[in-house]
Design a protein around this motif. Structure first.
Motif, short mmCIF file in Angstrom:
data_model
loop_
_atom_site.label_atom_id
_atom_site.label_comp_id
_atom_site.label_asym_id
_atom_site.label_seq_id
_atom_site.Cartn_x
_atom_site.Cartn_y
_atom_site.Cartn_z
N GLN A 1 0.68 -1.26 -0.21
CA GLN A 1 -0.03 -0.03 0.00
C GLN A 1 0.88 1.23 -0.06
O GLN A 1 2.22 1.36 0.28
CB GLN A 1 -0.92 0.02 1.35
CG GLN A 1 -0.02 0.33 2.55
CD GLN A 1 -0.59 -0.33 3.76
OE1 GLN A 1 -1.41 -1.45 3.76
NE2 GLN A 1 -0.70 0.30 4.82
N ALA B 1 -11.14 -1.49 2.34
CA ALA B 1 -10.06 -1.60 3.61
C ALA B 1 -10.06 -3.01 4.38
O ALA B 1 -8.88 -3.40 4.80
CB ALA B 1 -10.97 -0.80 4.77
N SER C 1 -7.11 -4.17 1.88
CA SER C 1 -5.76 -3.36 1.84
C SER C 1 -5.57 -2.31 2.99
O SER C 1 -6.84 -2.01 3.47
CB SER C 1 -5.64 -2.86 0.53
OG SER C 1 -4.48 -1.66 0.58
N GLY C 2 -4.46 -1.99 3.19
CA GLY C 2 -4.39 -0.74 4.34
C GLY C 2 -4.24 0.47 3.76
O GLY C 2 -3.97 1.42 4.24
N GLN D 1 -6.44 3.15 5.25
CA GLN D 1 -6.04 3.71 6.53
C GLN D 1 -4.84 4.49 6.53
O GLN D 1 -4.50 5.47 7.18
CB GLN D 1 -5.82 2.35 7.33
CG GLN D 1 -5.08 2.78 8.86
CD GLN D 1 -6.40 3.57 9.61
OE1 GLN D 1 -7.49 3.01 9.41
NE2 GLN D 1 -6.00 4.18 10.64
N SER D 2 -3.81 4.22 5.45
CA SER D 2 -2.95 5.30 5.01
C SER D 2 -3.39 6.73 4.85
O SER D 2 -2.88 7.78 5.34
CB SER D 2 -2.21 4.65 3.95
OG SER D 2 -1.16 3.81 4.27
#
Length: 284
Positions: free
Chosen positions: A64, A93, A96-97, A100-101
């Motif tokens: 990510q 979400a 994958s992160g 959140q990034s």
């Protein structure tokens, strides 16, 4: 207040011409082949990726974007026009992160920054079409609130189904067990894949052979759309033949008003393999 700016990530699989025409800002994920790292859709395009995949003895991995990479994009847009709200829509979400990034990046900026970050709960053009819709509305001067309403409505109106040639990549990526992949390959089992409302990949059904898989997809879509006017986007990884066959069948069975095409990019292709095809259908 300035025009709304639209940000997404490379897994939206939006064609380059569309991204450029609509001014969509893309934050790329990374694809890693051993010691080599590439930026999805930037330093490695779809065709290059699938050619490299066929030649490589190492299965690629993905990564990510960092919060810093997101904050740089947000910062650039805010520097261009501090009064322009930003809508940032991203890969599920649950997969994958990336989302959140983006959230962390927002927290790194000044509190008054008008940035709305959305979890698409989808993948590939399943949310790419929402990004395109948002960008079209932004160019027309629509408000952030109206654009978010339209994104949410299009999410409710869309169904997506994936087919893969082989279960090998799903197995290597940890999506299914090794035994299931082996048995599926021997018996020519074709899983029909989609995403749950929470954004998790799941098998809707498993049938034997591509013809039956396509027939089952038509049956599933009929349950939702019947004879309603629909649009659809067809997506494929390396070979277009399966997607073209499915497209012709869909055209004969549905009231199709619009057809678009896109390719499945390197990040999604890492998990689906070179023989993936997909249909994204939505109410017009």
């Amino acid at each position: 207040m300035g025009k709304v700016r639209i940000v997404t990530d490379s897994t939206a699989d939006i064609p380059d011409e569309v991204k450029e025409r609509l001014g969509i800002s893309i934050v790329p994920l990374k694809v890693i082949f051993g010691e080599e790292t590439f930026l999805d859709a930037v330093t490695i395009k779809s065709e290059q990726f699938y050619e490299k995949l066929a030649q490589s003895s190492v299965l690629p991995t993905t990564s990510q974007p960092s919060p810093l990479e997101f904050s740089e994009v947000y910062g650039r847009l805010l520097a261009e026009d501090a009064d322009s709200p930003i809508i940032s829509l991203h890969l599920s979400a649950a997969l994958s992160g990336t989302f959140q990034s983006a959230v962390i990046a927002h927290s790194m900026l000044e509190e008054e920054s008008d940035i709305t970050i959305l979890d698409s709960r989808s993948a590939s053009y399943g949310f790419g079409m929402r990004v395109v819709k948002a960008a079209e509305m932004a160019q027309a001067g629509e408000s952030k609130e109206r654009i978010i309403e339209a994104i949410e409505q299009l999410e409710r109106d869309t169904k997506l189904y994936f087919l893969v040639d082989t279960l090998e990549y799903l197995q290597k990526g940890g999506r299914i067990g090794k035994a299931s992949a082996l048995i599926g390959s021997i018996l020519n089992i074709k899983p029909i894949l989609s995403l749950e409302p929470e954004g998790i990949v799941y098998a809707v059904d498993k049938v034997r052979g591509s013809k039956k898989a396509m027939a089952r997809i038509i049956e599933l879509l009929k349950q939702t759309y019947g004879d309603e006017p629909v649009g659809m986007t067809m997506a494929y990884s390396f070979r277009k033949d399966t997607a073209e066959e499915l497209c012709e069948l869909l055209k004969s069975q549905f009231n199709v008003r619009s057809i678009n095409w896109t390719t499945i990019g390197a990040v999604i292709g890492t998990h689906t393999g070179p023989g993936a095809s997909a249909v994204f259908m939505y109410r017009m």
